[in-house]
Design a protein around this motif. Sequence first.
Motif, PDB file in Angstrom:
ATOM      1  N   HIS A  35      -6.919 -11.513   1.255  1.00 59.23           N
ATOM      2  CA  HIS A  35      -6.786 -10.173   1.852  1.00 59.23           C
ATOM      3  C   HIS A  35      -6.378  -9.133   0.818  1.00 59.23           C
ATOM      4  N   VAL A  93      -4.649 -16.018   6.174  1.00 63.86           N
ATOM      5  CA  VAL A  93      -5.563 -15.712   7.273  1.00 63.86           C
ATOM      6  C   VAL A  93      -4.822 -14.930   8.347  1.00 63.86           C
ATOM      7  N   LYS A  94      -5.601 -14.204   9.146  1.00 67.94           N
ATOM      8  CA  LYS A  94      -5.055 -13.417  10.242  1.00 67.94           C
ATOM      9  C   LYS A  94      -5.624 -13.916  11.568  1.00 67.94           C
ATOM     10  N   ARG A  95      -4.869 -13.762  12.622  1.00 72.11           N
ATOM     11  CA  ARG A  95      -5.330 -14.185  13.939  1.00 72.11           C
ATOM     12  C   ARG A  95      -6.593 -13.409  14.324  1.00 72.11           C
ATOM     13  N   GLY A  96      -7.633 -14.133  14.771  1.00 73.32           N
ATOM     14  CA  GLY A  96      -8.888 -13.511  15.146  1.00 73.32           C
ATOM     15  C   GLY A  96      -9.889 -13.437  14.010  1.00 73.32           C
ATOM     16  N   GLU A  97      -9.442 -13.695  12.804  1.00 73.86           N
ATOM     17  CA  GLU A  97     -10.332 -13.637  11.644  1.00 73.86           C
ATOM     18  C   GLU A  97     -11.247 -14.861  11.592  1.00 73.86           C
ATOM     19  N   LYS A  98     -12.505 -14.658  11.171  1.00 72.54           N
ATOM     20  CA  LYS A  98     -13.457 -15.750  11.010  1.00 72.54           C
ATOM     21  C   LYS A  98     -13.353 -16.312   9.583  1.00 72.54           C
ATOM     22  N   VAL A  99     -13.374 -17.643   9.482  1.00 77.16           N
ATOM     23  CA  VAL A  99     -13.337 -18.299   8.179  1.00 77.16           C
ATOM     24  C   VAL A  99     -14.417 -19.377   8.144  1.00 77.16           C
ATOM     25  N   GLU A 127     -18.503 -21.723  10.673  1.00 77.65           N
ATOM     26  CA  GLU A 127     -17.667 -20.523  10.712  1.00 77.65           C
ATOM     27  C   GLU A 127     -16.938 -20.511  12.047  1.00 77.65           C
ATOM     28  N   GLU A 129     -13.015 -19.107  14.171  1.00 73.38           N
ATOM     29  CA  GLU A 129     -11.804 -18.290  14.125  1.00 73.38           C
ATOM     30  C   GLU A 129     -10.696 -19.084  13.451  1.00 73.38           C
ATOM     31  N   ALA A 130      -9.954 -18.437  12.583  1.00 70.55           N
ATOM     32  CA  ALA A 130      -8.942 -19.118  11.769  1.00 70.55           C
ATOM     33  C   ALA A 130      -7.926 -19.880  12.603  1.00 70.55           C
TER      34      ALA A 130
END
Length: 209
Positions: A35, A93-99, A127, A129-130
Amino acid sequence: MSEVRIAAEARTTFGKGAARKIRRSDKVPAVLYGHGIDPKHLTLPGHEILLALRTPNVLIRLEGDGIDEMALPKGVQRDPIKGFVEHVDLLLVKRGEKVTVDIPVTTVGDVNSEGLLDQQLVSISVEAEATHIPTGIEIDVEGLEVGTQILAGDLKLPQGTTLAADPEALVLHVTSKPTEEPEAEEAEGETAEAGEGESAEAAEGDNAE
């Protein structure tokens, strides 16, 4: 997906000597990045991080010493002989982020009795959500016939997960069981010929007498 809470301490000393000192105290040096932040150098409890890393793509919540972040392990260095963790790279990572991560592919059941299962891929890139990374994908192979192929695009992915790998990648297929090897048949033929030769020689000897 489970979330593991691990106490983290900010680290201000660096280098091999500092890392060895940290490990002697049953702790593990780590780096948190992502980030666009400057990498944060951390110290983690050795036993807790070792247990956490037994789960693929484990979500780690780092807490303590002014730190409250979520991270995924992206690089783990282990002692080549003893196997203990020497260093960990952590991705913020952040909540809701795709990884994009690799998750295990396992099978259940048995293919047709005339076939053999040949699994080409034991993990697949997806892919997700984190905070909702699936633990893996299970394929039911019960009764699959010889010649059956399953490609990455055929996999039934968990809800909210999309395929990041090549959809044409071969995950597994069913091949025919091998027949008796020609070498074995040739060897049997050679043995039979040798036996016939010995019988002929013995008969010639009897006749000579």
